[in-house]
Scaffold this active site. Structure first.
Site, PDB file in Angstrom:
ATOM      1  N   ASP A 101       0.790  -1.233   0.032  1.00  0.00           N
ATOM      2  CA  ASP A 101       0.166   0.069   0.177  1.00  0.00           C
ATOM      3  C   ASP A 101       0.864   1.490   0.400  1.00  0.00           C
ATOM      4  O   ASP A 101       0.138   2.433   0.253  1.00  0.00           O
ATOM      5  CB  ASP A 101      -1.022  -0.350   1.428  1.00  0.00           C
ATOM      6  CG  ASP A 101      -2.302   1.196   1.090  1.00  0.00           C
ATOM      7  OD1 ASP A 101      -2.461   1.165   0.219  1.00  0.00           O
ATOM      8  OD2 ASP A 101      -2.559   1.632   2.053  1.00  0.00           O
ATOM      9  N   GLN A 124      -4.230  -1.305  -7.250  1.00  0.00           N
ATOM     10  CA  GLN A 124      -5.314  -0.682  -6.459  1.00  0.00           C
ATOM     11  C   GLN A 124      -5.967   0.228  -7.315  1.00  0.00           C
ATOM     12  O   GLN A 124      -5.527   0.885  -8.072  1.00  0.00           O
ATOM     13  CB  GLN A 124      -4.508  -0.099  -5.540  1.00  0.00           C
ATOM     14  CG  GLN A 124      -5.280   0.730  -3.888  1.00  0.00           C
ATOM     15  CD  GLN A 124      -4.089   1.296  -3.095  1.00  0.00           C
ATOM     16  OE1 GLN A 124      -3.647   2.326  -3.178  1.00  0.00           O
ATOM     17  NE2 GLN A 124      -4.079   0.798  -2.200  1.00  0.00           N
ATOM     18  N   SER A 179      -7.067   5.067  -0.260  1.00  0.00           N
ATOM     19  CA  SER A 179      -6.993   3.900  -0.946  1.00  0.00           C
ATOM     20  C   SER A 179      -8.503   3.156  -0.294  1.00  0.00           C
ATOM     21  O   SER A 179      -9.046   2.933   0.681  1.00  0.00           O
ATOM     22  CB  SER A 179      -6.274   2.044   0.131  1.00  0.00           C
ATOM     23  OG  SER A 179      -5.031   2.690   0.012  1.00  0.00           O
TER      24      SER A 179
END
Length: 285
Positions: free
Chosen positions: A202, A276, A226
């Site tokens: 991430d 993502q 996110s």
């Protein structure tokens, strides 16, 4: 190396067993407004793995970030044992705070078997990660603006191949590469390396979506978060050895940006793929 910070990361991922299929995780005692998304993903994968036979390893995960996590209170992870098949095991994990879900994850585990083999080739001609600037050196010109974010211990070592200054104004190509690894030695359990990689996956990825637009979080008003995160684990790796995180951004629209990443070992093996989507909302005023 920052072995103490790595040991703290391992402890962060070592959840407390509360009851069958129920685990509790804590957040680090640092000044932050919300829980780092990679922490929740890594802890949720730990919770799932605790309910799976050791002869099976994670091969994919799909997750949604539903609400910001509160770093002041523990996170409860509830595991639903959805399927135990002959080859595959499937788990669903819900992370809960203040009585509401903040994150959910579906993970699939697979016993090893033979099969077809192919992969993208690793980018060639890259500098050795040990020849690139570490975090402290790279960010030193901005340390007065970063406060304790600059000085805090860092369990993950990041070395940018394509370093773009954070106060840049010009658009850049929609891709960049970063060498990453745990900043110390990890225990040998393969599942822990999977969870550490989920944690660090991430980092830097959503930043890629701003490269074509000329600004960063330091010089334009933008809200970033996110939204969803998916990973596929292809081949063995160690998260405390250098991995190339090769990232690009195929699209941005409607206040959202899509980013992809591929983790390669130094030997050239494609270990993990990541996709993502995140919120990159321009704030007015």
């Amino acid at each position: 190396m920052e072995q103490a910070a790595v040991d703290q990361l391992v402890a962060l991922l070592d959840l407390e067993d509360i009851e069958l299929n129920l685990f509790r995780g804590l957040s680090p005692e640092i000044d932050q407004q919300r829980v780092f998304g990679g922490q929740v993903a890594g802890q949720a994968l730990v919770a799932a793995a605790r309910t799976v036979d050791e002869d099976r390893s994670v091969h994919s995960l799909h997750a949604y970030f539903l609400r910001p996590g509160d770093p002041r209170v523990p996170i409860l992870y509830e595991v639903d044992r959805q399927r135990d098949g002959r080859s595959f095991t499937t788990r669903r994990v819900v992370a809960i705070q203040h009585g509401r879900p903040i994150f959910n994850l579906s993970a699939s585990f697979h016993r090893p078997e033979g099969g077809f083999e192919h992969q993208f080739e690793m980018p060639a001609g890259l500098p050795d990660p040990d020849d690139l600037e570490d975090f402290a050196t790279r960010w030193a010109p901005y340390k007065d603006r970063l406060g304790d974010w600059y000085t805090r211990p860092r369990p993950i070592d990041t070395r940018y191949v394509d370093w773009a200054p954070p106060d840049r104004a010009d658009p850049l190509p929609p891709r960049h590469k970063v060498w990453v690894r745990a900043n110390g030695v990890l225990p040998d359990q393969p599942v822990l390396h999977d969870c550490v990689l989920a944690y660090l996956s991430d980092m830097t990825l959503l930043d890629t979506t701003l490269l074509p637009h000329g600004g960063t979080f330091m010089n334009q008003r933008v809200q970033m978060a996110s939204l969803d995160h998916a990973m596929w684990f292809h081949r063995p790796f160690r998260a405390d050895e250098w991995l190339l995180y090769d990232q690009d951004t195929p699209s941005a629209s409607d206040g959202r940006g899509l980013a992809r990443g591929f983790f390669f070992t130094q030997a050239g093996d494609l270990a993990v793929s990541v996709v993502q989507e995140g919120l990159i909302r321009r704030l007015e005023g």
